[in-house]
Design a protein around this motif. Structure first.
Motif, mmCIF file in Angstrom:
data_model
loop_
_atom_site.group_PDB
_atom_site.id
_atom_site.type_symbol
_atom_site.label_atom_id
_atom_site.label_comp_id
_atom_site.label_asym_id
_atom_site.label_seq_id
_atom_site.Cartn_x
_atom_site.Cartn_y
_atom_site.Cartn_z
ATOM 1 N N CYS A 107 -5.167 11.517 9.590
ATOM 2 C CA CYS A 107 -6.031 10.352 9.384
ATOM 3 C C CYS A 107 -5.561 9.460 8.234
ATOM 4 N N THR A 108 -4.434 9.808 7.611
ATOM 5 C CA THR A 108 -4.003 9.095 6.397
ATOM 6 C C THR A 108 -4.034 7.573 6.571
ATOM 7 N N SER A 109 -4.713 6.924 5.644
ATOM 8 C CA SER A 109 -4.811 5.467 5.592
ATOM 9 C C SER A 109 -4.647 5.070 4.127
ATOM 10 N N HIS A 110 -4.854 3.802 3.806
ATOM 11 C CA HIS A 110 -4.730 3.381 2.404
ATOM 12 C C HIS A 110 -6.055 2.817 1.900
ATOM 13 N N ILE A 111 -6.352 3.087 0.638
ATOM 14 C CA ILE A 111 -7.461 2.410 -0.020
ATOM 15 C C ILE A 111 -6.894 1.714 -1.246
ATOM 16 N N ASN A 112 -7.069 0.429 -1.278
ATOM 17 C CA ASN A 112 -6.506 -0.402 -2.352
ATOM 18 C C ASN A 112 -5.018 -0.099 -2.547
ATOM 19 N N GLY A 113 -4.347 0.069 -1.424
ATOM 20 C CA GLY A 113 -2.898 0.229 -1.457
ATOM 21 C C GLY A 113 -2.399 1.648 -1.671
ATOM 22 N N ARG A 114 -3.305 2.599 -1.856
ATOM 23 C CA ARG A 114 -2.885 3.987 -2.064
ATOM 24 C C ARG A 114 -3.352 4.865 -0.914
ATOM 25 N N ALA A 115 -2.527 5.860 -0.574
ATOM 26 C CA ALA A 115 -2.877 6.720 0.555
ATOM 27 C C ALA A 115 -4.110 7.573 0.237
ATOM 28 N N ALA A 162 4.207 7.985 4.375
ATOM 29 C CA ALA A 162 5.568 7.650 3.966
ATOM 30 C C ALA A 162 5.596 6.380 3.121
ATOM 31 N N VAL A 163 4.836 5.373 3.557
ATOM 32 C CA VAL A 163 4.807 4.104 2.821
ATOM 33 C C VAL A 163 4.302 4.352 1.404
ATOM 34 N N LYS A 192 6.471 3.916 -2.092
ATOM 35 C CA LYS A 192 5.970 3.007 -3.144
ATOM 36 C C LYS A 192 5.884 3.738 -4.471
ATOM 37 N N LYS A 193 5.376 4.967 -4.420
ATOM 38 C CA LYS A 193 5.192 5.744 -5.642
ATOM 39 C C LYS A 193 6.546 6.051 -6.285
ATOM 40 N N VAL A 194 7.488 6.507 -5.450
ATOM 41 C CA VAL A 194 8.813 6.851 -5.972
ATOM 42 C C VAL A 194 9.480 5.621 -6.566
ATOM 43 N N LYS A 195 9.331 4.487 -5.869
ATOM 44 C CA LYS A 195 9.953 3.252 -6.374
ATOM 45 C C LYS A 195 9.298 2.804 -7.674
ATOM 46 N N ALA A 196 7.983 2.954 -7.751
ATOM 47 C CA ALA A 196 7.279 2.563 -8.975
ATOM 48 C C ALA A 196 7.751 3.401 -10.155
ATOM 49 N N ASP A 197 8.128 4.637 -9.858
ATOM 50 C CA ASP A 197 8.668 5.498 -10.916
ATOM 51 C C ASP A 197 10.144 5.216 -11.173
ATOM 52 N N GLY A 198 10.667 4.226 -10.489
ATOM 53 C CA GLY A 198 12.046 3.825 -10.710
ATOM 54 C C GLY A 198 13.075 4.685 -9.992
ATOM 55 N N ILE A 253 -9.689 -1.185 2.635
ATOM 56 C CA ILE A 253 -9.129 -0.098 3.433
ATOM 57 C C ILE A 253 -8.050 -0.678 4.343
ATOM 58 N N THR A 254 -6.900 -0.010 4.404
ATOM 59 C CA THR A 254 -5.870 -0.415 5.364
ATOM 60 C C THR A 254 -5.574 0.771 6.263
#
Ligand code: FES
Ligand code: FES
Lengths: 823, 158
Positions: free
Chosen positions: B48-56, B113-114, B118-124, B73-74
């Motif tokens: 059911c994974t979705s996003h809330i305010n851009g986070r899974a 995955a998205v 995003k998280k990995v990229k945000a951590d550089g 919600i996305t």
């Protein structure tokens, strides 16, 4: 690998390429429509049973049985050219991820000369006139539909050329079809859209056509993406529970805390009915057969949302009667299996009779092999679930004189028939729409969900959408039965030869009634042994064989209990998910006794050239024998089935640093770090889809080796979620997985959906044995008496949904300690 | 029954339903947004994974009463819009690699995955096999190898 072991890839060969003519029908319709009987071709005459037949499945296997049982009575399948130039085909099969609709589109595209994307394949409603021709199992689909679909498309092509020749004023022989157009040698062209009505027929008549030869194929054998890939990744693919049937209410069932238990009383019906959103609370039979009564039962709850169904079920106070297997546990089942040795001589006539019914286990009479020694080994296989990601589902709208049902049935005709009997309707009054399934794996051969949905709909007088809870999928859903395999082989150290190979397989009874019952009865006359054997023994003999020359082979099968004591059923690869790994582990033991390399040992003894070629392929591509650190090893296995042959080479890392790797919430353990597969299905239609099936087989195989099992304790299965039932997850999946599709070796495609499972179990298990120096004898290896998870309660029956999803993503549920049988 | 107002896939919605009904059922049964799938209802399978305010997140494990009017919600249906395209690069990679078999788990896999990328990229960082090993989304068809390739490919285009 030393260079001298490498071989050049074998050139494709097409034995017996023919230009036979095929019969079909041009159908009276507003646009071009053609029909073909599903009996258009004739494998059976081509493959008479040779004699003697030491192992029946080698000459007449399950896929033959399934293909043959579809022969005599089938009616027409039709291909229609629509006014917009696209082609429609309503396929009498289920699609649950195997990619068969994509394959059908490819076959039509190939013969008609139209882009694959312009062919729309939908799933046909139940069509009783097709009889056995509407079942999707045993990987038989591609085998039985391959020629008829092509014949239909070829007839359509012929009509298009005729119609175009009139319009273009050119001879039909100067025309050809390509890219959805008829083009002439002179350069003019007409799109199919403009020919759809011109090529239509005013009356139905017979017509003959020829098929393209393999050398002219431009679509068959090329990689094609799934027809629904875009819908699947955008959330637009509609599964049964996504269909908006007006008025259909979410429905779930409170199930007994014992296997096949029954409701004695509901003690707070009114209270639960007044809960928010709840509309109905009714006791219903959950019996797997129509009209048999309430051998098992539950309480159905209808509500505005499924969430409210779950809450209402957990609020129910039900007094339950006893179950069907109360008191039974893994240990008690194992004792009973061990006390029931399989006869190695099955009732007459059997394949063994043809070799004299004797297994030469003694040294006398063997001539020059000298003294022999024996290896014996028992293997235990625990209960497995075949649950898909999408649980059991059905939408049912039952009225007084009709019923309409949506469900991803693998045998819709059977679903229709059972619903009619359950509801006291004629089959004509029951419509079964076949939806695309979220996985099947044999589970949707049975009608548990549609029968339950129909019963509830009838009882509450409204349409219902019924869905199983995941906990019930594990605990109540059909299982692959616990079984043991006892093997004994004799070999001559002097002659370096295996003299005999005997396998006695004893299993808890498997329910094949839905899947194979009627078909096997209808084909019994053709089988050399079916009359005096049970259904399960017949299925065993149709699927079991040893691909190696290991002297005299004797196979035996028997069962304990009645077929419906436990809710069992067909799982992906049936018996071979256990039978073959047991054999391959034994082969490794024999190779060690005879001091031979496991791969060379197999290569020397493989009976088929195709099997040798796939083994050589994985040897070379997977770099067999390369240097590996201690605790890491390779294992290899070969399997022939469904007209195909496959080899798997797996590399398993059991070193503590790997096996104990810590991933939040994960059951880690030994890592299969590299898998190489080579597969030969005769004629590969869609290599991309074929690879996907092999990849799935590998993942399922890994689960069967290490962690995927159910624990039976005190009459119940303990697992209740995907963390308890530990199927392969991302953290277990091999970082390297290469599937090599062999060039065509024949003119006909074989099945693929199940081909890769047992052989993957075998290769991974053999690698694990070599890495640890110990042959595993109980599967899955991680199946321990003390379960590595907190057992969820049985009363109330469903785990409540958490409320902390916003604060704790990704919260692992209570997974157990790290799994490391190697340390 | 208090009305609940929030945004789904860029659209404001209002539903009348009890506070404790989990968001998954509000989306699926009441709003008829069926991209998020049910696979367990207890935050284990991640279908059911979705996003809330851009986070899974997993709507099967969040009562609708916890959703604030400002929350966005996305679901998989709204993912392309977040990048203003017909398809999100991750969906394109999924199609290119022909990832789905039955497809049932794939909306959840893509949304997870998205978020991970995003998280990995945000951590550089760049996505690694170890990162992918940590994804909890279950797939009973066994499409894990193709998911692994598709995540790396999709990440390169995000
Ligand atoms: S349904 Fe939400 S995590 Fe399984
Ligand atoms: S594609 Fe079927 S469950 Fe993942």
């Amino acid at each position: 690998m030393p260079a001298q072991h490498r071989v050049a890839p074998r050139p494709p060969r097409f034995p017996g390429t023919s230009r036979r003519q095929f019969l079909g029908y041009l159908l009276a319709a507003p646009t071009l429509a053609v029909g073909v009987k599903l009996t258009a071709d004739s494998v059976l005459e081509a493959e008479a049973l040779p004699s003697p037949a030491p192992e029946v499945s080698e000459v007449y296997d399950l896929s033959d049985l399934l293909a043959d049982s579809t022969r005599p009575t089938a009616n027409l399948i039709t291909v229609v050219l629509e006014r917009d130039g696209t082609v429609s085909f309503s396929m009498p099969r289920a699609e649950s991820g195997q990619g068969i609709t994509t394959m059908a589109a490819m076959l039509i595209a190939e013969e008609m000369g139209i882009p694959v994307s312009d062919v729309n394949v939908t799933l046909a409603d139940a069509r009783p006139e097709l009889l056995f021709n509407q079942q999707t199992q045993g990987s038989s689909t591609v085998i039985s539909i391959y020629t008829p679909i092509r014949v239909a498309a070829a007839l359509a092509r012929g009509r298009l050329l005729e119609a175009a020749s009139t319009l273009l004023g050119d001879e039909a022989t100067n025309l050809r079809t390509t890219g959805g157009k008829v083009v002439s040698e002179a350069g003019s062209s007409i799109p199919f859209a403009q020919l759809a009505t011109a090529a239509a027929n005013s009356e139905t008549r017979e017509a003959l056509t020829e098929l393209k030869g393999p050398d002219d194929f431009t679509v068959i054998g090329t990689p094609q993406r799934r027809d629904d890939v875009r819908a699947a990744v955008t959330g637009k693919k509609n599964y049964t529970m996504d269909i908006d049937v007006p008025g259909a209410v979410p429905t779930m069932i409170a199930r007994p805390p014992t296997i096949k238990g029954t409701v004695e009383s509901i003690n707070n019906e009114d209270q639960v009915r007044s809960m928010p959103g709840v509309t109905d609370v009714v006791e219903i039979s959950t019996d797997a057969a129509p009209g048999r009564g309430t051998t098992s039962s539950g309480v159905a709850v209808c509500a505005r949302t499924f969430g409210q169904c779950i809450d209402a079920i957990n609020a129910l106070d039900i007094t339950w009667g006893g179950g069907n297997a109360d008191g039974e546990s893994d240990e008690s089942i194992l004792r009973q299996l061990r006390a029931s040795p399989a006869p190695v001589n099955l009732p007459s006539p059997t394949p063994l009779d043809q070799v004299g019914g004797q297994i030469p286990l003694a040294t006398e009479g063997l001539g020059n092999v000298g003294p022999v020694e024996a290896v014996e080994q028992e293997f235990v296989f625990h209960w497995r679930s075949n649950s898909a990601m999408e649980p059991n589902v059905a939408v049912a709208d039952v009225r007084s004189d009709s019923a309409e049902v949506w469900t991803p049935s693998q045998i819709p005709i059977n679903t229709q028939d059972q619903l009619a009997r359950e509801l006291d309707l004629t089959t004509g009054q029951v419509t079964v729409h076949v939806t695309r399934g979220g996985g099947a794996f044999g589970r949707r051969l049975f009608n548990d969900a549609p029968l339950e949905a129909a019963r509830v709909s009838k009882e509450v007088g409204k349409p219902v959408k019924l869905m199983w809870h995941r906990a019930d999928e594990c605990r109540v859903g059909r299982v692959h039965p616990m079984c043991i395999s006892r093997l004994r082989a004799t070999y001559s150290p002097g002659a370096k030869q295996v003299v005999s190979f005997e396998q006695r397989h004893t299993s808890v009874a498997t329910d094949y009634t839905e899947a194979f019952g009627d078909m096997i009865s209808s084909q019994a006359a053709k089988l050399p042994f079916a009359n005096e054997l049970t259904l399960s023994q017949t299925v065993f003999l149709l699927t079991a064989s040893v691909p190696y020359d290991v002297g005299a082979v004797a196979l035996g099968y028997n069962e304990i209990f009645d077929f419906d004591k436990f809710a069992t059923g067909s799982s992906r690869n049936l018996n071979n998910m256990d039978v073959r790994p047991a054999q391959e582990l034994m082969i490794d033991l024999l190779a060690a006794k005879l001091d031979e390399d496991p791969l060379d040992f197999r290569l020397d003894r493989l009976e088929s050239d195709r099997a040798k070629a796939v083994l050589e392929k994985v040897r070379d591509e997977g770099d067999w024998g390369r240097d590996l650190p201690e605790g890491v090893a390779q294992g290899v296995a070969v399997h022939n089935e469904y007209k195909g042959t496959v080899a798997v080479l797996a590399e398993v890392d059991t070193r503590p640093a790997t096996a104990n790797r810590d991933i939040r919430g994960a059951t880690t353990g030994p890592r299969v770090r590299k898998v190489t597969v080579a597969v030969d299905v005769g004629l590969p239609i869609n290599p991309l889809g074929l690879k996907a099936q092999m990849e799935g087989g590998v993942m399922t195989g890994i689960a069967h080796v290490f962690t995927g099992s159910l624990h039976l304790r005190d009459g119940n299965f303990l697992e209740g979620s995907w963390d308890d039932y530990r199927y392969t997850r991302h953290w277990n999946s091999p970082p390297e997985l290469d599937v090599h599709v062999m060039p065509a070796t024949g003119e006909r495609p074989g099945g693929a959906g199940e081909l890769g499972v047992g052989v993957s179990v075998a290769a991974v298990a053999c690698a694990y044995a070599r890495a640890t120096g110990t042959t595993p004898t109980s599967f899955p290896i991680g199946h321990t008496k003390d379960v590595p998870f907190r057992v969820k309660p049985f009363v109330p029956p469903l785990p409540p949904s958490p409320e902390d999803g916003l604060t704790s993503y990704p919260t692992p549920s209570a997974a157990g300690p790290v799994f490391n049988p190697a340390s | 029954m208090p009305p609940h107002t929030f945004k789904v896939n860029g659209r404001p919605v209002t539903v009348d339903v009890e506070d404790d009904v989990r968001l998954l059922w509000v989306l699926r049964d009441l709003l008829k947004i069926t991209g998020p799938k049910y696979g367990c209802g207890i935050n284990v399978c991640k279908a059911c994974t979705s996003h809330i305010n851009g986070r899974a997140f997993n709507p099967c494990s969040v009562p609708v009463g916890q959703i604030r009017p400002t929350d966005e919600i996305t679901t998989i249906e709204g993912l392309p819009e977040t990048v203003g395209a017909d398809l999100h690069p991750m969906q394109e990679a999924w199609i290119d690699r022909d990832v789905p078999q039955c497809g049932y788990c794939q909306p959840g896999q893509i949304m997870a995955a998205v978020d991970l990328v995003k998280k990995v990229k945000a951590d550089g960082g760049a996505i690694t096999d170890d990162d992918i090993d940590g994804i909890r989304n279950m797939c009973a068809c066994g499409t894990y190898s193709r998911i692994r390739e598709a995540i790396k490919q999709g990440a390169a285009n995000m």
